[in-house]
Design an enzyme around this catalytic site. Structure first.
Site, short mmCIF file in Angstrom:
data_model
loop_
_atom_site.label_atom_id
_atom_site.label_comp_id
_atom_site.label_asym_id
_atom_site.label_seq_id
_atom_site.Cartn_x
_atom_site.Cartn_y
_atom_site.Cartn_z
N ASN A 111 -0.21 -12.21 -3.25
CA ASN A 111 -0.04 -13.66 -3.30
C ASN A 111 0.74 -14.07 -4.55
OD1 ASN A 111 -1.57 -13.55 -1.02
ND2 ASN A 111 -3.44 -14.34 -1.96
N HIS A 134 4.10 -9.21 -5.84
CA HIS A 134 5.28 -9.92 -5.32
C HIS A 134 5.68 -11.08 -6.22
CE1 HIS A 134 4.22 -8.15 -1.11
NE2 HIS A 134 4.78 -7.27 -1.90
C1 BV8 Z 1 11.70 -3.62 -0.29
C2 BV8 Z 1 6.92 -13.10 -1.96
C3 BV8 Z 1 13.49 -2.19 -0.82
C4 BV8 Z 1 7.88 -14.15 -1.53
C5 BV8 Z 1 6.72 -11.43 -0.18
C6 BV8 Z 1 8.55 0.17 5.59
C7 BV8 Z 1 8.31 -0.10 6.91
C8 BV8 Z 1 8.77 -1.32 7.46
C9 BV8 Z 1 9.45 -2.28 6.70
C10 BV8 Z 1 9.69 -1.99 5.40
C11 BV8 Z 1 9.25 -0.78 4.85
N1 BV8 Z 1 9.62 -0.79 3.55
C12 BV8 Z 1 10.26 -1.96 3.26
C13 BV8 Z 1 10.33 -2.70 4.38
C14 BV8 Z 1 10.92 -4.03 4.46
C15 BV8 Z 1 9.97 -5.15 3.99
C16 BV8 Z 1 8.77 -5.20 4.89
O1 BV8 Z 1 7.70 -4.70 4.57
N2 BV8 Z 1 8.96 -5.87 6.05
C17 BV8 Z 1 7.81 -6.03 6.96
C18 BV8 Z 1 7.74 -7.47 7.37
C19 BV8 Z 1 7.97 -5.14 8.14
N3 BV8 Z 1 9.57 -4.95 2.60
C20 BV8 Z 1 10.40 -5.44 1.65
O2 BV8 Z 1 11.43 -6.04 1.88
C21 BV8 Z 1 9.96 -5.22 0.21
N4 BV8 Z 1 11.09 -4.77 -0.57
O3 BV8 Z 1 11.33 -2.86 0.55
O4 BV8 Z 1 12.79 -3.41 -1.09
C22 BV8 Z 1 14.06 -1.83 -2.09
C23 BV8 Z 1 13.50 -0.79 -2.79
C24 BV8 Z 1 14.08 -0.40 -3.99
C25 BV8 Z 1 15.22 -1.08 -4.48
C26 BV8 Z 1 15.73 -2.19 -3.77
C27 BV8 Z 1 15.13 -2.59 -2.57
C28 BV8 Z 1 9.51 -6.56 -0.46
C29 BV8 Z 1 8.37 -7.13 0.25
C30 BV8 Z 1 7.87 -8.38 -0.51
C31 BV8 Z 1 8.44 -9.65 0.07
N5 BV8 Z 1 7.85 -10.84 -0.55
N6 BV8 Z 1 6.22 -12.52 -0.81
C32 BV8 Z 1 7.21 -15.45 -1.13
O5 BV8 Z 1 5.96 -15.48 -1.03
O6 BV8 Z 1 7.93 -16.42 -0.95
S1 BV8 Z 1 5.86 -10.73 1.16
C33 BV8 Z 1 4.74 -11.96 1.66
O7 BV8 Z 1 4.45 -11.69 3.01
C34 BV8 Z 1 3.40 -11.96 0.97
O8 BV8 Z 1 3.49 -11.69 -0.40
C35 BV8 Z 1 2.66 -10.85 1.72
O9 BV8 Z 1 2.97 -9.60 1.19
C36 BV8 Z 1 3.25 -10.96 3.11
C37 BV8 Z 1 2.35 -11.69 4.03
O10 BV8 Z 1 1.31 -10.81 4.36
P1 BV8 Z 1 -0.21 -11.30 4.12
O11 BV8 Z 1 -0.38 -11.77 2.74
O12 BV8 Z 1 -1.07 -10.22 4.63
O13 BV8 Z 1 -0.30 -12.63 5.04
P2 BV8 Z 1 -0.20 -12.75 6.63
O14 BV8 Z 1 0.08 -14.18 6.89
O15 BV8 Z 1 0.71 -11.72 7.21
O16 BV8 Z 1 -1.69 -12.39 7.14
C38 BV8 Z 1 -2.79 -13.15 6.70
C39 BV8 Z 1 -4.02 -12.32 7.01
O17 BV8 Z 1 -5.16 -13.04 6.54
C40 BV8 Z 1 -4.22 -12.09 8.51
O18 BV8 Z 1 -4.64 -10.74 8.71
C41 BV8 Z 1 -5.33 -13.10 8.88
O19 BV8 Z 1 -6.15 -12.61 9.90
C42 BV8 Z 1 -6.13 -13.15 7.58
N7 BV8 Z 1 -6.84 -14.42 7.33
C43 BV8 Z 1 -6.40 -15.67 7.62
N8 BV8 Z 1 -7.32 -16.59 7.19
C44 BV8 Z 1 -8.34 -15.87 6.60
C45 BV8 Z 1 -8.03 -14.49 6.69
N9 BV8 Z 1 -8.84 -13.53 6.20
C46 BV8 Z 1 -10.02 -13.93 5.61
N10 BV8 Z 1 -10.37 -15.26 5.48
C47 BV8 Z 1 -9.57 -16.24 5.97
N11 BV8 Z 1 -9.96 -17.51 5.86
#
Ligand code: BV8
Ligand code: ZN
Length: 242
Positions: free
Chosen positions: A97, A114
């Protein structure tokens, strides 16, 4: 289930929390998933806005989106889960977060993988960085040091994570006895890989989520419920305070 989780935590010395947007959902901050299904910005793909390409294509739109999120975070309050985590001074908290609710709850030892939305930094590499007024966030502006554009000090998709935060997170997750995974879909990498790292290093994995996630298969105990209810029930219970 919660009894079992309490016993696991009570027997552990090193407990680390690993959290995502679900931790702050009950404080009124939409999760990334919610962002795609509700509200003002639903017509914009968060992963498009949160990217260098998105900023290059339309810096005005991206900075307005972050201003919108900053105001929402400034109006939000830490919830029961943030407060319960803050009462555990011997825990380390790794989070995806970018909001400042863990800090505002008084939580020490927070590792933000992040980045933080509470700061701006130079989009170039002159290193300029400053805190912003979240209640009155700045509009798109130039870097006072080198004239390049300023952007939120968050990690955008396709950008590398801050190496100091990443290395420390890898270390604490590979040394912990319990990883308490709260409110994450575990779909974004390399962050989500920390859960498997902790598991393979022998840690017990306790998951708190309102539904199953990509990490469910790694769970020793999966507690399906709201973070603001389950986390205090788990951590505030005297039996878990070692
Ligand atoms: C990079 C900041 C390379 C910005 C964020 C391997 C496999 C596949 C893809 C990749 C891989 N490696 C890299 C990638 C690409 C990419 C990636 O992972 N894509 C995904 C979508 C497939 N990763 C990247 O691009 C990363 N960088 O790889 O760079 C590199 C390396 C070296 C040199 C140069 C380059 C960077 C990733 C970070 C991006 N920035 N945030 C901003 O916020 O504006 S990511 C952002 O999204 C968040 O920080 C978080 O990480 C993500 C969201 O996920 P969650 O937080 O889990 O939230 P979500 O909404 O998905 O889910 C909520 C959960 O809560 C649910 O499960 C729900 O059921 C639950 N919930 C809801 N309410 C409640 C609850 N639980 C309990 N109580 C409740 N009340
Ligand atoms: Zn600069």
């Amino acid at each position: 289930m919660i009894e079992q989780a309490r016993r696991i935590i009570a027997q552990a010395g090193r407990v680390v929390s690993f959290s995502g947007a679900g931790l702050s959902a009950e404080s009124g901050i939409p999760t990334f998933r919610d962002a795609q299904t509700g509200g003002l910005w639903e017509k914009h793909d968060p992963m498009r806005l949160a990217s260098p390409q998105g900023f290059a294509a339309d810096p005005q739109l991206v900075s307005e989106w972050y201003a919108h999120r900053r105001r929402a975070i400034a109006e939000a309050q830490p919830n029961g889960a943030h407060l319960a985590l803050s009462r555990r001074s011997n825990m380390i908290h790794v989070t995806q977060n970018v909001d400042d609710l863990l800090h505002r709850a008084g939580t020490e030892h927070v590792i933000q993988l992040h980045g933080t939305i509470a700061h701006d930094r130079c989009n170039g590499d002159c290193g300029f960085r400053e805190a912003v007024d979240m209640t009155d966030p700045p509009a798109l502006r130039s870097c006072p040091q080198c004239g390049d554009q300023l952007r939120p000090a968050v990690v955008w998709f396709g950008e590398a994570l801050p190496s100091d935060a990443w290395e420390e997170a890898e270390r604490v997750c590979s040394e912990c006895e319990v990883l308490l995974v709260i409110g994450t879909s575990a779909a974004v990498y390399p962050a989500a890989g920390l859960i498997g790292l902790a598991k393979s290093a022998g840690a017990k994995i306790i998951i708190v989520n309102t539904q199953s996630s990509d990490a469910s298969s790694l769970a020793d105990v999966e507690l399906l419920g709201k973070a603001s209810e389950v986390v205090p029930a788990l951590l505030d219970d005297p039996s878990t305070i070692s």
